[in-house]
Design an enzyme around this catalytic site. Structure first.
Site, PDB file in Angstrom:
ATOM      1  N   HIS A  58       3.870  -2.211  -5.593  1.00 40.93           N
ATOM      2  CA  HIS A  58       2.175  -0.723  -5.414  1.00 40.93           C
ATOM      3  C   HIS A  58       2.101  -0.124  -6.878  1.00 40.93           C
ATOM      4  CE1 HIS A  58      -0.930  -0.158  -3.512  1.00 40.93           C
ATOM      5  NE2 HIS A  58      -0.384   0.036  -1.686  1.00 40.93           N
ATOM      6  N   ASP A 101      -1.699  -4.311  -6.447  1.00 45.77           N
ATOM      7  CA  ASP A 101      -2.711  -4.014  -5.251  1.00 45.77           C
ATOM      8  C   ASP A 101      -3.229  -4.474  -4.299  1.00 45.77           C
ATOM      9  OD1 ASP A 101      -3.125  -1.119  -6.821  1.00 45.77           O
ATOM     10  OD2 ASP A 101      -5.042  -1.706  -7.296  1.00 45.77           O
TER      11      ASP A 101
END
EC number: 2.3.1.12
Length: 536
Positions: free
Chosen positions: A509, A513
């Site tokens: 992450h 995204d």
């Protein structure tokens, strides 16, 4: 007379020429050994300054006896030109190559454990292909080294003889740079290294052990002699390690029962151990030994039968890297079902062409690798890795393929997979998988990957799973098995049967995204469900 006086004056100056030349020779040698760049013309100018004339010019201008003329020519030739530089340089190289902890040892070379992969910090000696006394030449294989990735052949760099094998076959956890062998230039020097021990193994340990125990002994000997108060201070502290005070009867009782006096606390005068202390210790030990079996008999738990399997180098590195990945990389997972009917149809057509031309069959995994590579080219944000200063986005699309072997998990890399055809990808995957099973992968076979594909569906029938990211990469694709499902048709009571395959993308992450990961999966699904687009 003027001519004669001129010769006499020059002869007086020439008396000191040999001394000055020796000084300049030593200065120049020191300068070259310290790797300073002193020009030869600079040294000649220095001589001109000290003697106030050029040695070669003045000697050549004055008639001299043949012996002096020959000597001056020899000195001038050794002090000038590239020969002097070569002699100084070769002398320096000989001193480095011949360095040893013992002055009586001939010139030799200590061969250290090499770093055969970017992540290697230690290695194991799997097999020695040369024996002590064998002649070695550049390019010949000395031994096989088990690294954190594979077993790699270690080649010799210089010609000579293998005088001593320091780390025997099977030696484990050898640090990078640690000496494993000694080579010499001359065959007669081999016997001199029979009992040789590298200085790095014995040097640092000896000086640290010797000075530590010596000061306490001196203090304990000096204190009773210089200060009588030391006797009165003994009861307040425990008996010293060098001497334990005990009565003769207590010593005899402890010796008969094999009890170390250091494990018994004395209650006698000045902390002396008496007979009662030994008896109390034996009684307490007897209670402990009788209590332990009673617990086992009361619980009635059978003893476990097990085998301890030593860690292989690849297993240790895999464990540390995956633990690091789960602890430091914020994983999240995206799963999508893809219809593979059209892909299976295209695969059948391509395999018919391959069989007709004598080529190898194309697997589902080959099509998945190709689709993943094209999706990475379309969504390059997923073809990246995280660093503390920046996100590095790669231009090359190199796909690591997870291969399970008896020795552990390997991930060889198919480089530039987006630019290669399906048959080429299939051939490379089969070749790399075979090398992985033979434990013969080289660093170039597994270094440089930017994305990983792990397929447990086809070989093992796993429906869906979440893979752990292979650092420093930012994503890994987990492929499940294809299964037939009943799906709704165009009409209200119409149903069709189709094959679907579940794929799960594990993302870092910090780099990818959620929307970017979903966009990549959409592109991947498009290539799988419309496989003809991969051929464009």
């Amino acid at each position: 007379m003027a001519y004669a006086s001129r010769i006499i004056n020059h002869s007086k100056k020439l008396k000191h020429v040999s001394t000055l030349l020796r000084r300049e020779h030593a200065v120049s040698a020191r300068a070259f050994s310290n790797c300073t760049q002193t020009s030869l013309t600079g040294r000649e100018d220095m001589l001109k300054t000290r003697l106030n004339y050029s040695v070669v010019e003045r000697i050549s201008n004055v008639p001299m006896p043949s012996g002096i003329s020959a000597m001056s020519t020899k000195l001038s030739s050794t002090m000038t030109g590239p020969t002097f530089f070569r002699e100084c340089t070769s002398s320096q190289m000989r001193s480095v190559r011949g360095f040893s902890s013992s002055s009586d040892l001939p010139p030799h070379q200590e061969i250290g454990m090499p770093s055969l992969s970017p992540t290697m910090t230690e290695g194991n000696i799997a097999k020695w292909l040369k024996k002590e006394g064998d002649k070695v030449a550049p390019g010949e294989v000395l031994c096989e080294v088990e690294t954190d990735k594979a077993t790699v052949e270690m080649e010799c760099m210089e010609e000579g003889y293998l005088a001593k094998i320091v780390k025997e076959e099977g030696a484990k956890e050898i640090q990078v740079g640690e000496v494993i062998a000694i080579t010499v230039e001359e065959e007669e020097d081999i016997e001199k290294f029979k009992d040789y021990t590298p200085s790095s193994d014995t040097g640092p340990a000896a000086p640290e052990e010797k000075p530590a125990p010596s000061p306490p002994k001196e203090e304990k000997v000096e204190k009773p002699a210089s200060a009588p108060e030391a006797k009165t201070s003994k009861p307040s502290s425990a008996p010293s390690e060098d001497r334990i005070f005990a009565s003769p009867l207590a010593k005899k009782l402890a010796e008969d029962n094999s009890v170390p006096l250091s494990s018994i606390n004395g209650t006698g005068p000045e902390g002396r151990i008496v007979k009662a202390d030994v008896e109390e210790f034996l009684a307490s030990r007897g209670k402990e030994t009788t209590a332990k079996p009673s617990k086992l008999t009361d619980s009635k738990v059978p003893a476990l039968d097990y085998v301890d399997i030593p860690h292989t180098q690849i297993r240790k590195v895999t464990a540390s890297r995956l633990a690091f990945s789960k602890q430091t990389i914020p994983h999240y997972y995206l799963t999508v079902d893809t219809c593979v009917d059209k892909m299976m149809g295209l695969r059948s057509q391509l395999n018919s062409f391959q069989e007709a031309s004598g080529g190898k069959r194309i697997s589902v995994n080959d099509l998945v690798i190709k689709a993943a590579a094209l999706a990475l080219r379309k969504v390059p944000q997923c073809n990246s890795s995280w660093t503390d200063e920046y996100i590095r986005q790669f231009s090359n699309v190199n796909i690591n393929v997870a291969v399970q072997t008896e020795n552990g998990l390997y991930v060889p890399v198919v480089k530039d997979a987006d630019k290669k055809g399906l048959s080429t990808i299939g051939e490379e995957v089969r070749f790399l998988a075979q090398k992985a099973k033979e434990n013969s992968l080289k660093p170039e076979d597994y270094v440089g990957g930017t994305f990983t594909v792990s397929n447990l569906g086809g070989p093992f029938g796993i429906k869906q799973f979440c893979a752990v990211i292979n650092p420093p990469q930012a994503a890994i694709l987990a492929i499940g098995s294809a299964e037939k499902r009943v799906v709704a048709g165009s009409g209200p009571d119409q149903f069709n049967v189709a094959s679907y395959m579940s794929v799960t993308l594990s993302c870092d992450h910090r780099v990818i995204d959620g929307a970017i990961g979903a966009e990549w999966l959409k592109a991947f699904k498009g290539y799988i469900e419309t496989p003809e687009s991969m051929l464009l």
